[in-house]
Every structure is written in C-alpha cells, then in structure tokens.
Scaffold this active site. Structure first.
Site, PDB file in Angstrom:
ATOM      1  N   TRP A 268      -3.065  -4.266  12.088  1.00 38.23           N
ATOM      2  CA  TRP A 268      -3.854  -3.991  10.879  1.00 38.23           C
ATOM      3  C   TRP A 268      -2.986  -3.184   9.917  1.00 38.23           C
ATOM      4  O   TRP A 268      -2.787  -1.995  10.101  1.00 38.23           O
ATOM      5  CB  TRP A 268      -5.110  -3.203  11.270  1.00 38.23           C
ATOM      6  CG  TRP A 268      -6.077  -2.939  10.166  1.00 38.23           C
ATOM      7  CD1 TRP A 268      -5.917  -2.083   9.117  1.00 38.23           C
ATOM      8  CD2 TRP A 268      -7.377  -3.508  10.010  1.00 38.23           C
ATOM      9  NE1 TRP A 268      -7.032  -2.096   8.322  1.00 38.23           N
ATOM     10  CE2 TRP A 268      -7.950  -2.967   8.850  1.00 38.23           C
ATOM     11  CE3 TRP A 268      -8.122  -4.440  10.751  1.00 38.23           C
ATOM     12  CZ2 TRP A 268      -9.234  -3.300   8.409  1.00 38.23           C
ATOM     13  CZ3 TRP A 268      -9.397  -4.767  10.323  1.00 38.23           C
ATOM     14  CH2 TRP A 268      -9.932  -4.196   9.155  1.00 38.23           C
ATOM     15  N   ASP A 269      -2.502  -3.845   8.877  1.00 41.68           N
ATOM     16  CA  ASP A 269      -1.515  -3.212   8.005  1.00 41.68           C
ATOM     17  C   ASP A 269      -2.153  -2.698   6.711  1.00 41.68           C
ATOM     18  O   ASP A 269      -3.278  -3.077   6.354  1.00 41.68           O
ATOM     19  CB  ASP A 269      -0.420  -4.241   7.686  1.00 41.68           C
ATOM     20  CG  ASP A 269       0.942  -3.607   7.500  1.00 41.68           C
ATOM     21  OD1 ASP A 269       0.998  -2.401   7.213  1.00 41.68           O
ATOM     22  OD2 ASP A 269       1.955  -4.330   7.627  1.00 41.68           O
ATOM     23  N   MET A 270      -1.432  -1.877   5.976  1.00 42.04           N
ATOM     24  CA  MET A 270      -1.897  -1.326   4.693  1.00 42.04           C
ATOM     25  C   MET A 270      -0.664  -0.891   3.929  1.00 42.04           C
ATOM     26  O   MET A 270      -0.081   0.143   4.231  1.00 42.04           O
ATOM     27  CB  MET A 270      -2.790  -0.118   5.002  1.00 42.04           C
ATOM     28  CG  MET A 270      -3.704   0.362   3.924  1.00 42.04           C
ATOM     29  SD  MET A 270      -2.875   1.311   2.640  1.00 42.04           S
ATOM     30  CE  MET A 270      -4.268   1.877   1.725  1.00 42.04           C
ATOM     31  N   ASN A 271      -0.251  -1.703   2.952  1.00 46.23           N
ATOM     32  CA  ASN A 271       1.096  -1.527   2.404  1.00 46.23           C
ATOM     33  C   ASN A 271       1.198  -1.023   0.970  1.00 46.23           C
ATOM     34  O   ASN A 271       2.213  -1.264   0.303  1.00 46.23           O
ATOM     35  CB  ASN A 271       1.874  -2.834   2.538  1.00 46.23           C
ATOM     36  CG  ASN A 271       2.237  -3.118   3.976  1.00 46.23           C
ATOM     37  OD1 ASN A 271       2.564  -2.207   4.724  1.00 46.23           O
ATOM     38  ND2 ASN A 271       2.141  -4.361   4.388  1.00 46.23           N
TER      39      ASN A 271
ATOM     40  N   ASP B 261       8.575   1.545  10.013  1.00 43.96           N
ATOM     41  CA  ASP B 261       9.289   0.313   9.690  1.00 43.96           C
ATOM     42  C   ASP B 261      10.777   0.468   9.962  1.00 43.96           C
ATOM     43  O   ASP B 261      11.522  -0.499   9.895  1.00 43.96           O
ATOM     44  CB  ASP B 261       9.097  -0.044   8.207  1.00 43.96           C
ATOM     45  CG  ASP B 261       7.904  -0.967   8.007  1.00 43.96           C
ATOM     46  OD1 ASP B 261       7.275  -1.351   9.010  1.00 43.96           O
ATOM     47  OD2 ASP B 261       7.585  -1.289   6.849  1.00 43.96           O
TER      48      ASP B 261
ATOM     49  N   ASP C 269       3.421 -12.110  12.667  1.00 44.54           N
ATOM     50  CA  ASP C 269       3.274 -11.118  11.600  1.00 44.54           C
ATOM     51  C   ASP C 269       2.939 -11.818  10.290  1.00 44.54           C
ATOM     52  O   ASP C 269       2.423 -12.951  10.274  1.00 44.54           O
ATOM     53  CB  ASP C 269       4.564 -10.272  11.520  1.00 44.54           C
ATOM     54  CG  ASP C 269       4.324  -8.870  10.991  1.00 44.54           C
ATOM     55  OD1 ASP C 269       4.244  -8.718   9.758  1.00 44.54           O
ATOM     56  OD2 ASP C 269       4.193  -7.924  11.801  1.00 44.54           O
ATOM     57  N   ASP C 270       3.246 -11.188   9.207  1.00 49.28           N
ATOM     58  CA  ASP C 270       2.939 -11.672   7.855  1.00 49.28           C
ATOM     59  C   ASP C 270       3.442 -13.103   7.653  1.00 49.28           C
ATOM     60  O   ASP C 270       4.452 -13.505   8.235  1.00 49.28           O
ATOM     61  CB  ASP C 270       3.650 -10.728   6.875  1.00 49.28           C
ATOM     62  CG  ASP C 270       3.078 -10.816   5.489  1.00 49.28           C
ATOM     63  OD1 ASP C 270       2.251 -11.704   5.243  1.00 49.28           O
ATOM     64  OD2 ASP C 270       3.462  -9.971   4.645  1.00 49.28           O
TER      65      ASP C 270
ATOM     66  N   CYS D  52      -1.140   0.156  11.133  1.00 53.07           N
ATOM     67  CA  CYS D  52       0.184   0.193  10.526  1.00 53.07           C
ATOM     68  C   CYS D  52      -0.027   0.447   9.045  1.00 53.07           C
ATOM     69  O   CYS D  52      -1.017   0.000   8.465  1.00 53.07           O
ATOM     70  CB  CYS D  52       0.848  -1.170  10.745  1.00 53.07           C
ATOM     71  SG  CYS D  52       2.395  -1.410   9.861  1.00 53.07           S
TER      72      CYS D  52
ATOM     73  N   ARG E 219       4.062  -3.551  -4.472  1.00 52.12           N
ATOM     74  CA  ARG E 219       4.374  -4.732  -3.640  1.00 52.12           C
ATOM     75  C   ARG E 219       3.580  -5.953  -4.144  1.00 52.12           C
ATOM     76  O   ARG E 219       3.037  -6.717  -3.371  1.00 52.12           O
ATOM     77  CB  ARG E 219       4.055  -4.471  -2.169  1.00 52.12           C
ATOM     78  CG  ARG E 219       4.961  -5.243  -1.222  1.00 52.12           C
ATOM     79  CD  ARG E 219       4.492  -5.245   0.215  1.00 52.12           C
ATOM     80  NE  ARG E 219       5.498  -5.873   1.062  1.00 52.12           N
ATOM     81  CZ  ARG E 219       5.254  -6.437   2.234  1.00 52.12           C
ATOM     82  NH1 ARG E 219       4.042  -6.442   2.722  1.00 52.12           N
ATOM     83  NH2 ARG E 219       6.209  -6.974   2.925  1.00 52.12           N
TER      84      ARG E 219
ATOM     85  N   ASP F 259     -10.317  51.449  -0.459  1.00 53.06           N
ATOM     86  CA  ASP F 259     -10.630  51.287  -1.879  1.00 53.06           C
ATOM     87  C   ASP F 259      -9.345  50.812  -2.566  1.00 53.06           C
ATOM     88  O   ASP F 259      -8.394  51.564  -2.719  1.00 53.06           O
ATOM     89  CB  ASP F 259     -11.095  52.642  -2.438  1.00 53.06           C
ATOM     90  CG  ASP F 259     -11.537  52.509  -3.885  1.00 53.06           C
ATOM     91  OD1 ASP F 259     -11.301  51.448  -4.491  1.00 53.06           O
ATOM     92  OD2 ASP F 259     -12.123  53.473  -4.398  1.00 53.06           O
TER      93      ASP F 259
HETATM   94  C1  GLA Z   1       4.745  -3.843   6.575  1.00 55.80           C
HETATM   95  C2  GLA Z   1       4.810  -3.579   8.055  1.00 55.80           C
HETATM   96  C3  GLA Z   1       5.857  -4.475   8.688  1.00 55.80           C
HETATM   97  C4  GLA Z   1       5.495  -5.909   8.422  1.00 55.80           C
HETATM   98  C5  GLA Z   1       5.368  -6.139   6.928  1.00 55.80           C
HETATM   99  C6  GLA Z   1       4.829  -7.518   6.644  1.00 55.80           C
HETATM  100  O1  GLA Z   1       5.908  -3.436   5.941  1.00 55.80           O
HETATM  101  O2  GLA Z   1       5.067  -2.240   8.323  1.00 55.80           O
HETATM  102  O3  GLA Z   1       5.947  -4.231  10.058  1.00 55.80           O
HETATM  103  O4  GLA Z   1       4.295  -6.212   9.067  1.00 55.80           O
HETATM  104  O5  GLA Z   1       4.494  -5.214   6.320  1.00 55.80           O
HETATM  105  O6  GLA Z   1       4.673  -7.757   5.293  1.00 55.80           O
END
Ligand code: GLA
EC number: 3.2.1.22
Length: 727
Positions: free
Chosen positions: A476-479, A547, A365-366, A525, A442, A53
């Site tokens: 396949w990135d995502m920033n 990175d 890459d980019d 990524c 960005r 209690d």
């Molecule tokens: C991110 C990725 C990097 C590269 C850049 C390109 O920062 O982590 O490895 O691909 O984008 O813009």
C-alpha cells in the site's frame, strides 16, 4: 499495575513494578506534573517545587504572589492565562475569543483500556493488562470538558490521549489540542530525534539541551520521511545499555508537532500531538474530539531498554491480525528489476525462477493497471491493463500460485492521476483549492479522503481486486504529500479539518479492508519509509523501510528505525549492483547480511544473476528460513554504542534464548586495521554457545564481556555473520 488517589495530598499515582507516574491537583484546580520515572513507593509532599515571587508572573490567586502557572510544572497547560510556555490546547469561540479556564473537576479509575475514537492505539487482550485514569478538566463558563486519559501497563509504558467534549449550546473551534504535555524539573537531558529525507529516513540526531527549544514537525499530511513523531530525552552520558531514557512516540500517521521547550527557571516542557499548523476543528454542541495516542516509554537501561520495550509493545499490542505472530514470507518485488516493463509472460517467468530459489511470494509492483506505463497516468483506475495481462489479473494470480508461490500486488489507493478515468469522472474528489490549479507531485494528485464517498470507492476498488482470494499480499503505497489544502466535500468552516479527516478516512478504509481480508498481508509504504509509524502498523504489520536499498545506506536507516520499530515490521530487500540509488557495488553476501536483519525480500532481475550468484541466493534464502523465527520475533540489540561511520553491528536473540544471530558490517577496509571488539548483548552469562558453522564454543559471559574480535577482511563493505546455539 495500580492507580491510587491520595485524598489528603490530592495525588494520583500510577505505578507498576518498573515505573511511577505522579500527578497532583494543586489549589484544587491545577494539575501539576510531579514525576515520571523509576518506580517509587509513594509520593510524599516533602518533595516540593519551591515557588517564589518572580518578576513578570501572573498570579491566578491574587493574594499568593509566589504561585504562577508560568512556573508550575504542568500536566496539560492552557493558553493565555499566564503560562507563557507552549500550550497544550486552545479554542476560539464564534466571536473570536480564545480565553478559557479549565479546572480540575474529578476523576475515575478504570480497569482495562479506554481507546481514542476511530484512532489506532495500544490495545489490550484482557482488562487485567492495564489500568486507566480519567481526569476531567472543566470550563464551567463555556461548558466545555477535557478528559485526560492515562493508561498504565505491566511494562514501563504509559499511554495518553485527551478527549474534548462540548457540553455547551454554542459551537467552538478547537485550534490546538495536543496528545500529551509533561513538564520536567530539570534541563539535564540530551534530546534525540529521528529526522531525514526521502531515501534517508530516520537518521539519529542527538544534542544536549541548551536553554532553548527543539521542535519537530510534519505538515505534509503524513508523518513523513523528514521527521518522526518521536522525542527521546536521555540523561547525560546515556549509552545503549546505561542511563535514563524517556521516549515519547505518537501513534499517528498525519501532521504532527512535538517540542522540548526550555523554561526560564531550568525546567522543560515536552509536547507531542497533532500539528496545530493548518488545523482547526469545529466542535458542535454535544460532540467530542479525541487526540491520537502518545506512548511514553521509560528506561533505566539506556536506549536498548527503551527500544526493547517499544519493540515488544508495537509487535504484540499495536500490530494486529493473522500475521501478527506469523512468520513473514520471503518475497521478490518486481520494481527495481523491471520498473514499468511488466506483463503476464514476464511475471510468470519470474514466478518460476523465484519459486525455484525458495522465494515464497512474488509481488507485482507498479505498472499493472490500465494504461500505466509511466508514472504520469492511471492512478485511481484499479483494473488490470489488458495489453499487459490479456487473460486478466485473476488468471495471472492463479497461474503464479500454480507455480508454487504466492502472489501479491501494489496499490497506491490514496492517489489519482489527472490522466485517469477516475479523474474524468470525479474531478471534485481531489484535494485542491477552488481558486488555483493544484500543484502536481510525481504527476499526481491526492484524493480527498475526508469525503466518505471517496473512501467507499477505495474500499470497493481494492476489494474487487482482492476478492478472488488468490492475492495474498498488498503493498500500500503513498507517493506524494498534500498541497493546496481544500475539499469540495467539506463546508467552508470545516476546511481546517481536512488534514486530520484525511487520516481518519484512511484509517477507516484500512480498518475495513484489513478486516474484510484478514489473511492478506498488508505492507505499507510511502516512497519507502515516509509513513513508517505506529499508526500504520495498527493496520498493516510491516512497512517498506526505505526506497534506498543500498546495503551501506541501509545500515544507518535500519539503525535509526530500530530505535522504535521491531525487525518484523521492517521490509529489507537485496537489490542489484551497482545500486540504483547511489551507484555503489557491494558484495551480495553483505546485501543479504543487512536485509536479513529485517523482513527479507529480493528486488532485482533474477535473469541478470550469474549461476554462482543464483546459487548464493538460494543458500541465503534457505539460511534465512532456518533463522527466520529468531530474526522476526527475537530481541534485537544494536551493538556499536551508536552507529559509527565505519561499522555497524547487531545481534538478535531468539524468544527462547537458544539462538543468537550476530552480524558485523565493515564499511571501508583499512590498511592499519584496528581489530574491532564487539560485545554481544542479551545472552545468558552462565551458558555455553556454539558457533553453528565452526563448532567453536564460547561462554555467554565471554561473548558479552570480552566480546568478539572481528578479523581483517581486505574488502570494502564486507560482513561477518555468526549463528550461535546455546548448548
Ligand atoms: C514508490 C515505492 C517503490 C515503488 C514505486 C512504484 O517509490 O516506494 O518501492 O513501489 O513507488 O512507483
């Protein structure tokens, strides 16, 4: 594995030969968490939780003042009914009322696995691999059901998720719905978490619990580089090899929340699931909602035991597809070597040079798509830039292939630049508030993946590029992270669903594309390891770890990542010096030694290498290929008990136990050198091992108990690697 229900005591017992998980139904209504740990044969009612209690306690059964939900060890606690700790779920009805009373209402025991709808999960290849317990909680007043799923496997693993079903006639809003809750009877734990930042992912933090709470979370739209949906509970004094560890990880790539909350009478509450912040879900009559799956790993063999269980599970029962059990190619990525300065001629020269060194895959890459010369434009327009690639992408891919090397390509599909055809055509496809200009990160905006038309566009745009068959890899990135939450597609009342629907949309896009192109190797990524989580691994079997490519920084990042994820999932590249992130110069051999602990790649301008360096790289690649099977599919052991500031060491034992790769990295050289003694792990103590380079013999027992002494190297950032073969 087995699941039993003892009628008399109302006890569920999930067990295999390693672990037991025990739940009891108390007062015919409430689920009590009894135990999760090393296997016990039976749960006897002699082990009691003593109730008293207590002051300030609400008593749901009025005549029993000792029983309160606030002091019970709960399995899935509600809110607002007298348990004042953190709830696992909460609803709100149309009138703003949040009260609900869900009581236990039956169970089913099933062979095999039940998976959460539309979400990544631990899968089984046969029903014999797992058993599942389904427990129903029901609110008969509101006509709502919550089903709790527990699956037990042969290893020391239990997975959990929950499903909410609206059986009523009125819609309700789910305001909070976590994947797991577990109350434990003691606070005698250290809490270990993996937190960090962009370019400093997954740093290990450990602290004793102290009558307070530890919370981890992301509200960024991704699991994030800042936090990891993982909580480790370690018995005090736990080391790599010894001590009890309970590790909980969420298979999810979006916003999450986790906590270890200390109760007032010495208990703790552990929770993990979707972050309730900025979350709400309209559940219409007849519909259901599933939480992501949580993985609960138990180890009696310290952190190594936990990691090895996670590694095996994630490598073989979360990662899928053609590449799951296949060796991954050594790649050359154009980013740090060329940034946006790419064109057909440069790529073809690079392909030639790379192939000549033994590299197997060239990744562009980019910078390859329409007008993309800086990071300010073009995301969304996934067709090649004609100025840079006058003959087109497919022709380039073919020509690269003809040089004896595979070709891969970078995408950032979830994003859109304001300066793009896609934005001009579909400004309403962007995540934004209708009232304000959306905030850039960005220079880019995020596509609204809750909108099926956007998902279809992405599937189509990426497919069009991949369809020629000459592209065998996608990064396949995502920033950027999500701000200005708002969707032009969703109704006003559904706006709080956006972050989760974004992840569901992403999962659907990735499921479709990876199914459509089964032999393309996908690497995820997010500015490095910003979305390195088990959810992404279900679709893409490897991730760009960070990175930050500096070998010294990588030691810490890879060390933390290895707590959960196997080597084969970790992208690791040798880059140029001075390093582009921190300006440090490290020996090429050390850069290789560190990158060779993962999925090896190079990310530098080959032209800038001297003849000698080129020769060294050629030898490194040949050496990596010789030991690749061991690195990628062997068992990984961290050797220094925890990452130490001046050194790091690990060894990897091949699947058949015949090969052992040992690496030690010294960070700063010391004059008053103390010879480090490093004890190897996972060897056969009765076997003899031969150093492949020197022919020196060692006993497995010697290597594990007496250890290796590392000779002095008068150079900062030096490394020692030994490859041993069992004779
Ligand atoms: C991110 C990725 C990097 C590269 C850049 C390109 O920062 O982590 O490895 O691909 O984008 O813009």
């Amino acid at each position: 594995m087995q699941i039993s229900f003892e009628e008399e005591q109302q006890v569920f017992h999930l067990y295999n030969d390693k672990i037991s998980y025990v739940i009891q139904v108390e007062k015919q209504r409430y689920l009590k968490h009894c135990y999760y740990g090393k296997r016990i044969k039976r749960w006897h009612s002699g082990i009691k939780d003593y109730y008293y209690d207590r002051g300030f306690c609400a008593n749901p059964i009025a005549e029993d003042r000792t029983f309160s939900l606030d002091t019970q060890l709960r399995e899935f606690p509600e809110s607002g009914q007298g348990d004042f700790r953190s709830p696992a779920y909460e609803l709100e009805d149309r009138n703003g009322d949040k009260n609900a009373r869900f009581f236990y209402n039956g169970y089913r025991i099933l062979s095999g696995k039940i998976a959460p709808d539309g979400l990544p999960h631990v899968y089984t290849d046969a029903d014999t691999e797992a058993m599942t317990l389904e427990i129903t909680l029901q609110d008969k007043v509101r006509n709502q059901r919550i089903l709790l799923y527990y699956t037990i496997y042969e290893d020391a693993v239990v997975t959990r998720f929950a499903k909410w079903i609206n059986d009523g006639t009125e819609p309700i809003e789910i305001c909070r719905f976590l994947s797991m809750n577990m109350d434990l009877p003691t606070q005698e734990y250290d809490v270990l978490t993996l937190s960090g930042a962009h370019t400093e992912e997954k740093n290990v933090y450990r602290r004793p619990l102290c009558a307070d709470s530890v919370t981890i979370e992301s509200s960024r739209g991704t699991s994030s580089p800042q936090a990891t949906p993982f909580i480790g509970l370690l018995s005090p004094g736990t080391t790599e090899e010894q001590g009890e560890v309970l590790g909980v990880n969420l298979i999810y790539s979006g916003n999450f929340y986790g906590c270890v909350q200390c109760g007032q009478y010495g208990t703790i509450r552990v929770q993990l699931g979707i972050n309730p912040y900025q979350f709400g879900w309209q559940l219409s009559p007849g519909s259901s909602f599933c939480t992501p799956e949580a993985v609960l790993v138990y180890s009696v063999n310290g952190l190594a035991g936990m990691s090895n269980t996670f590694h095996k599970l994630y490598r073989t029962r979360v990662c899928r597809g053609w590449y799951r059990d296949r060796e991954r190619p050594v790649l050359l990525n154009s980013w740090e070597g060329m940034y946006f300065e790419i064109n057909e001629e440069k790529m073809l020269t690079l392909a030639e040079e790379a192939a000549e060194l033994g590299i197997e895959l060239l990744v562009m890459d980019d910078g390859w798509f329409k007008g993309r010369n800086t990071d300010t434009t073009s995301l969304g327009d996934w067709t090649e830039d004609k100025k840079k690639f006058p003959d087109g992408l497919q022709s380039l891919a073919k020509k690269v292939k003809q040089k004896g090397i595979d070709f891969g390509i970078w995408f950032e599909p979830e994003m859109i630049s304001r300066e793009s055809d896609l934005y001009r055509e579909h400004p309403d496809w962007v995540i934004r508030s209708p009232f304000y200009e959306p905030i850039l990160s960005r220079h880019q905006l995020v596509l609204d993946l809750s909108n099926p038309a956007v998902c279809e566009y992405l599937i189509d745009a990426v497919s069009k590029v991949l369809v020629s068959g000459n592209i065998s890899y996608v990064k396949w990135d995502m920033n950027r992270h999500l701000t200005d939450l708002g969707s032009a597609y969703l109704d006003r009342k559904n706006q709080n669903e956006l972050s989760h629907r974004y992840v569901l949309g992403l999962y659907r896009v990735m499921e479709t594309l990876t199914e459509r192109f089964p032999q393309v190797l996908f690497e995820s990524c997010s500015s490095g390891g910003g979305r390195f989580d088990a959810g992404m691994l279900y679709y893409m079997p490897q991730t760009w770890t960070s990175d930050n490519t500096d070998a010294v920084c990588r030691l810490k990042i890879q060390h933390g990542t290895s707590l959960l994820f196997p080597t084969v999932t970790m992208g690791a590249h040798v880059s140029a010096c001075p390093n582009h992130q921190v300006g440090r110069t490290t020996p090429l051999a050390t850069r290789f030694a560190v990158a060779a602990a993962g999925n090896l790649g190079y990310e530098l301008d080959l032209k800038k290498l001297s003849k000698e360096e080129k020769e060294e790289v050629r030898e490194q690649i040949a050496e990596y290929k010789r030991r690749r099977r061991t690195v990628q599919f062997g068992t990984y052991y961290r050797l220094a008990d925890s990452f130490q500031e001046n050194q790091s060491a690990w060894n990897i034992v091949s699947e058949d136990g015949m090969e052992v790769i040992f690496t030690h990295v010294q960070i700063l050289a010391r004059s008053a050198y103390r010879v480090p003694v490093i004890r190897l792990k996972g060897l056969d103590p009765d076997a003899v091992y031969i150093d492949c380079e020197t022919g020196q013999e060692y006993g497995g027992d010697e290597l594990m108990y007496a250890g290796i002494r590392i000779p002095r190297i008068r150079q900062d950032f030096s490394s020692t690697t030994m490859v041993l073969r069992k004779s």
